[in-house]
Design an enzyme around this catalytic site. Sequence first.
Site, short mmCIF file in Angstrom:
data_model
loop_
_atom_site.label_atom_id
_atom_site.label_comp_id
_atom_site.label_asym_id
_atom_site.label_seq_id
_atom_site.Cartn_x
_atom_site.Cartn_y
_atom_site.Cartn_z
CE1 TYR A 65 -4.00 -1.88 5.64
CE2 TYR A 65 -3.02 0.24 5.07
CZ TYR A 65 -3.68 -0.92 4.69
OH TYR A 65 -4.01 -1.11 3.36
CB SER A 101 -0.89 0.03 1.25
OG SER A 101 -1.56 1.27 1.37
#
Length: 248
Positions: free
Chosen positions: A154, A140
């Site tokens: 995350y 990501s």
Amino acid sequence: MRRNILITGASSGLGEEMARQFAAKGHNLALTARREDRLKALQDELAAAHPSVTVVIRRLDVNDHAEVFEVFRSLDAELGGLDRIIVNAGIGKGAPLGTGRFDANLQTAQTNFVAVLAQAEAAMELFRAKNAGHLVLVSSVAGVRGLPKAVTTYAATKAAVATLAEGLQVELLGKPIKVSAILPGYIKSELNEHVANTPLIVDTVPGVRAMVSAIEAEKAKAHVPAWPWVPMARVLRYAPLPLLKRMI
């Protein structure tokens, strides 16, 4: 052509749309996720739209590491060999560290990195045996830089995934096994539908189209869609901390 593709986390979001787009291109698919009913509905949809394409499904919890190896091996045998494995399954739970939600951060760390490691191990076992294949790890743009509050864990897991891919790329440089790290920006999915006012978000179909294009090109590392995420990744990577804090 990488004819036979396995996609984990295929019951929703980016994985589900990748399945649609790869099926439209004529790829046979092995799809896994925890929600078998969603997989079956997707299998039926793809069979109706693309009758010449083979689509097989398996229920899989990627945190069951022994099951990861078993399912990857069985799908490889069923399709006569997997040519590309896309490690996509992940979650977005999290809370600021020290606020009593270690459970949420731990679950994210386990699913987004430890389970990714298990999937990469299982994929590389298959690819090393035949000295061929393409491993795709979905990271990501959030992994480009440490991020605050609920996204800290995350972001750390996604940075680890990109680093894992890079380590394999160094090892396999010049060899037939290829490895890609795909770093999506904000693409609409079930993972982020609860987040209000997400900046620069891209609709699911065009966002995933950019992912599929980068995967088919077998890019070593791709921030997708290229606009605005290639320049944004550079800004995120090098912005001084005070500027970074104001930006996010």
